[in-house]
Design a protein around this motif. Structure first.
Motif, PDB file in Angstrom:
ATOM      1  N   ASN A 122       0.837  -1.183   0.000  1.00  0.00           N
ATOM      2  CA  ASN A 122       0.000   0.000   0.000  1.00  0.00           C
ATOM      3  C   ASN A 122       0.877   1.240   0.000  1.00  0.00           C
ATOM      4  N   ALA A 123       0.227   2.386  -0.226  1.00  0.00           N
ATOM      5  CA  ALA A 123       0.999   3.595  -0.490  1.00  0.00           C
ATOM      6  C   ALA A 123       0.816   4.637   0.603  1.00  0.00           C
ATOM      7  N   ASP A 124       1.917   5.268   0.997  1.00  0.00           N
ATOM      8  CA  ASP A 124       1.896   6.497   1.779  1.00  0.00           C
ATOM      9  C   ASP A 124       2.456   7.569   0.867  1.00  0.00           C
ATOM     10  N   GLN A 125       1.590   8.499   0.446  1.00  0.00           N
ATOM     11  CA  GLN A 125       1.973   9.483  -0.561  1.00  0.00           C
ATOM     12  C   GLN A 125       2.222  10.846   0.087  1.00  0.00           C
ATOM     13  N   ALA A 126       3.354  11.430  -0.258  1.00  0.00           N
ATOM     14  CA  ALA A 126       3.662  12.797   0.182  1.00  0.00           C
ATOM     15  C   ALA A 126       3.750  13.675  -1.052  1.00  0.00           C
ATOM     16  N   HIS A 127       3.040  14.785  -1.037  1.00  0.00           N
ATOM     17  CA  HIS A 127       3.091  15.697  -2.172  1.00  0.00           C
ATOM     18  C   HIS A 127       2.580  17.055  -1.701  1.00  0.00           C
ATOM     19  N   GLY A 128       3.235  18.095  -2.110  1.00  0.00           N
ATOM     20  CA  GLY A 128       2.794  19.437  -1.760  1.00  0.00           C
ATOM     21  C   GLY A 128       2.749  19.681  -0.273  1.00  0.00           C
ATOM     22  N   GLY A 129       3.601  18.979   0.477  1.00  0.00           N
ATOM     23  CA  GLY A 129       3.655  19.200   1.909  1.00  0.00           C
ATOM     24  C   GLY A 129       2.651  18.392   2.704  1.00  0.00           C
ATOM     25  N   CYS A 130       1.830  17.568   2.006  1.00  0.00           N
ATOM     26  CA  CYS A 130       0.814  16.783   2.688  1.00  0.00           C
ATOM     27  C   CYS A 130       1.139  15.301   2.567  1.00  0.00           C
ATOM     28  N   THR A 131       0.844  14.547   3.592  1.00  0.00           N
ATOM     29  CA  THR A 131       1.052  13.105   3.564  1.00  0.00           C
ATOM     30  C   THR A 131      -0.283  12.427   3.802  1.00  0.00           C
TER      31      THR A 131
ATOM     32  N   HIS B  72      -1.520  18.685 -11.591  1.00  0.00           N
ATOM     33  CA  HIS B  72      -2.825  18.031 -11.421  1.00  0.00           C
ATOM     34  C   HIS B  72      -2.817  16.982 -10.308  1.00  0.00           C
ATOM     35  N   TRP B  73      -1.641  16.701  -9.745  1.00  0.00           N
ATOM     36  CA  TRP B  73      -1.549  15.563  -8.837  1.00  0.00           C
ATOM     37  C   TRP B  73      -2.488  15.664  -7.644  1.00  0.00           C
ATOM     38  N   ASP B  74      -2.543  16.819  -6.996  1.00  0.00           N
ATOM     39  CA  ASP B  74      -3.298  16.919  -5.744  1.00  0.00           C
ATOM     40  C   ASP B  74      -4.779  16.591  -5.937  1.00  0.00           C
ATOM     41  N   HIS B  75      -5.417  17.165  -6.961  1.00  0.00           N
ATOM     42  CA  HIS B  75      -6.854  16.898  -7.119  1.00  0.00           C
ATOM     43  C   HIS B  75      -7.103  15.476  -7.612  1.00  0.00           C
ATOM     44  N   VAL B  76      -6.182  14.919  -8.393  1.00  0.00           N
ATOM     45  CA  VAL B  76      -6.331  13.529  -8.819  1.00  0.00           C
ATOM     46  C   VAL B  76      -6.212  12.604  -7.614  1.00  0.00           C
ATOM     47  N   TRP B  77      -5.201  12.834  -6.785  1.00  0.00           N
ATOM     48  CA  TRP B  77      -4.991  11.992  -5.608  1.00  0.00           C
ATOM     49  C   TRP B  77      -6.170  12.085  -4.644  1.00  0.00           C
ATOM     50  N   ARG B  78      -6.667  13.293  -4.416  1.00  0.00           N
ATOM     51  CA  ARG B  78      -7.810  13.460  -3.512  1.00  0.00           C
ATOM     52  C   ARG B  78      -9.041  12.721  -4.033  1.00  0.00           C
TER      53      ARG B  78
ATOM     54  N   LEU C  61      -1.006  11.163 -31.589  1.00  0.00           N
ATOM     55  CA  LEU C  61      -1.644  10.654 -30.376  1.00  0.00           C
ATOM     56  C   LEU C  61      -1.893  11.740 -29.341  1.00  0.00           C
ATOM     57  N   ARG C  62      -1.273  12.891 -29.513  1.00  0.00           N
ATOM     58  CA  ARG C  62      -1.569  14.025 -28.623  1.00  0.00           C
ATOM     59  C   ARG C  62      -3.009  14.503 -28.792  1.00  0.00           C
ATOM     60  N   ARG C  63      -3.671  14.070 -29.872  1.00  0.00           N
ATOM     61  CA  ARG C  63      -5.061  14.458 -30.104  1.00  0.00           C
ATOM     62  C   ARG C  63      -6.029  13.687 -29.205  1.00  0.00           C
ATOM     63  N   CYS C  64      -5.568  12.625 -28.580  1.00  0.00           N
ATOM     64  CA  CYS C  64      -6.398  11.921 -27.597  1.00  0.00           C
ATOM     65  C   CYS C  64      -6.574  12.799 -26.361  1.00  0.00           C
ATOM     66  N   CYS C  65      -7.498  12.422 -25.517  1.00  0.00           N
ATOM     67  CA  CYS C  65      -7.804  13.225 -24.322  1.00  0.00           C
ATOM     68  C   CYS C  65      -7.957  12.308 -23.115  1.00  0.00           C
ATOM     69  N   ARG C  66      -7.325  12.697 -22.028  1.00  0.00           N
ATOM     70  CA  ARG C  66      -7.469  11.972 -20.764  1.00  0.00           C
ATOM     71  C   ARG C  66      -8.148  12.911 -19.776  1.00  0.00           C
ATOM     72  N   ILE C  67      -9.437  12.652 -19.485  1.00  0.00           N
ATOM     73  CA  ILE C  67     -10.148  13.431 -18.467  1.00  0.00           C
ATOM     74  C   ILE C  67      -9.611  13.026 -17.100  1.00  0.00           C
ATOM     75  N   LEU C  68      -9.209  14.021 -16.322  1.00  0.00           N
ATOM     76  CA  LEU C  68      -8.640  13.742 -15.000  1.00  0.00           C
ATOM     77  C   LEU C  68      -9.717  13.850 -13.932  1.00  0.00           C
ATOM     78  N   PRO C  69      -9.697  12.953 -12.962  1.00  0.00           N
ATOM     79  CA  PRO C  69     -10.760  12.945 -11.955  1.00  0.00           C
ATOM     80  C   PRO C  69     -10.622  14.083 -10.952  1.00  0.00           C
ATOM     81  N   ASP C  70     -11.761  14.524 -10.467  1.00  0.00           N
ATOM     82  CA  ASP C  70     -11.814  15.515  -9.387  1.00  0.00           C
ATOM     83  C   ASP C  70     -13.134  15.320  -8.653  1.00  0.00           C
ATOM     84  N   GLU C  71     -13.588  16.339  -7.943  1.00  0.00           N
ATOM     85  CA  GLU C  71     -14.814  16.180  -7.163  1.00  0.00           C
ATOM     86  C   GLU C  71     -16.058  16.084  -8.035  1.00  0.00           C
ATOM     87  N   TRP C  72     -15.929  16.429  -9.341  1.00  0.00           N
ATOM     88  CA  TRP C  72     -17.078  16.421 -10.241  1.00  0.00           C
ATOM     89  C   TRP C  72     -17.207  15.139 -11.048  1.00  0.00           C
ATOM     90  N   THR C  73     -16.102  14.513 -11.378  1.00  0.00           N
ATOM     91  CA  THR C  73     -16.187  13.392 -12.308  1.00  0.00           C
ATOM     92  C   THR C  73     -15.065  12.385 -12.114  1.00  0.00           C
TER      93      THR C  73
END
Length: 333
Positions: free
Chosen positions: A9-18, A39-45, A309-321
């Motif tokens: 399992n993972a213990d993630q530290a990023h942006g001063g938060c663990t 984008h890491w913080d909102h994806v991780w949350r 392939l840069r024309r593809c799109c990866r929607i990143l998750p957040d509180e909406w989707t």
């Protein structure tokens, strides 16, 4: 993008938060290689916090304004999405009230993530066209396509897994489109043999490792994840996409999508199709307003991809989707 993670399992530290997380450490390590730091913080949350519940209005039966009025009568607050009034969001604690409501029982609403709705809208199905949803269960995108087509033309919803096929038929009946949507129980990889290049538009929402649906509070969502499963899914996805492209008429459109972050299930599958159908298909650019996105990767693990392939799109998750990968193929006339 940060240090190496070891252990189950993972213990993630990023942006001063663990944050301690039960997510598989190899998955988290791959994710950190993929997601830009901005984008890491909102994806991780998004893997650890509740997300707003999203629904879509069945416009074959009602209109958004009538649904909004009923929700207001019930004392349920909602949010809409810019440019997509048939999508609405409620707080997580109100989700069960909506699912248990007369609105839902009457088939006026369907629970469907925003990413899923945006994906189906990208296909741009029109009334009177012939459309194929190759991997249709549980049926949310099929229902949306039926609404977009105003229940005119021909819509074929295919599913390969028997149990999921009957769930699909039940959803179509509950939403009142069972007489318009044709269904078939078949491996999508052989549909091209039955139908040839006869569809104006094809949706291949392929079976995948479902990484974008992982959540720390639902261990079952990631219990069976492994790098081996990604490889197994990729083999099936390549066959489905090739079959889908053979089903599209010249001048037609195909949307390929997965709810996986894995480039092996996304860019590499798309790259395989571009090579296999060289000169016959091209990728169209994707523009989605209001959601956090990143373009297709230029490389992964020292393997470079063509600029297309840069024309593809990866929607990143957040509180909406939830997250979603989308590629839009156009078949040359």
């Amino acid at each position: 993008m940060g240090g190496t993670t070891t252990g189950r399992n993972a213990d993630q530290a990023h942006g001063g938060c663990t944050m301690s997380s039960p997510l598989p450490a190899p998955f988290v390590a791959r994710l950190r290689m993929l997601i830009p730091p901005a984008h890491w913080d909102h994806v991780w949350r998004s893997f650890h916090e509740p997300r707003l519940s999203c629904f879509r209005v069945n416009t074959l039966k009602t209109c958004p304004e009538q649904v909004h009025a009923e929700l207001q009568r019930m004392g349920i607050a909602w949010h809409t999405w810019p440019d997509k009034m048939d999508a609405l969001f409620v707080a997580p604690e109100d989700r069960s009230r909506v699912l248990d409501s007369a609105l839902y029982a009457a088939g006026l609403l369907y629970s469907q993530s925003l990413a899923s709705q945006l994906c189906a809208r990208m296909l741009a199905a029109q009334p009177g066209e012939r459309v194929l949803d190759m991997c249709a269960a549980p049926g949310g995108k099929t229902l949306q396509l039926a609404c977009m087509m105003q229940a005119t033309g021909e819509l074929l919803a295919n599913e390969a897994v028997r149990k999921r096929f009957f769930k699909l038929k039940g959803v179509l009946a509950a939403q009142g489109v069972e007489h318009f949507v044709r269904t078939s129980l078949a491996d999508g990889r052989v549909l091209w043999r039955r139908h040839g290049a006869s569809f104006d538009r094809v949706l291949v929402d392929a079976p995948c490792s479902t990484e974008a649906r992982f959540h720390a509070d639902r261990p079952a969502s990631f219990r069976y994840w492994s790098p081996r499963k990604i490889k197994e899914m990729r083999h099936k996805q390549k066959g489905l996409l090739r079959s889908g492209l053979r089903c599209v008429k010249p001048g037609g459109t195909l949307i390929y999508a997965t709810c996986s972050f894995a480039p092996e299930e996304n860019e590499l599958v798309v790259f395989d199709a571009l090579k296999h159908f060289a000169g016959e298909v091209t990728l169209a650019p994707i523009a989605l307003a209001g959601v956090k996105c990143m373009p297709g990767l230029a490389q992964w693990q020292e393997r470079a991809f063509p600029e297309e392939l840069r024309r593809c799109c990866r929607i990143l998750p957040d509180e909406w989707t939830e997250g979603l990968f989308i590629a839009c193929f156009k078949k040359r006339s």
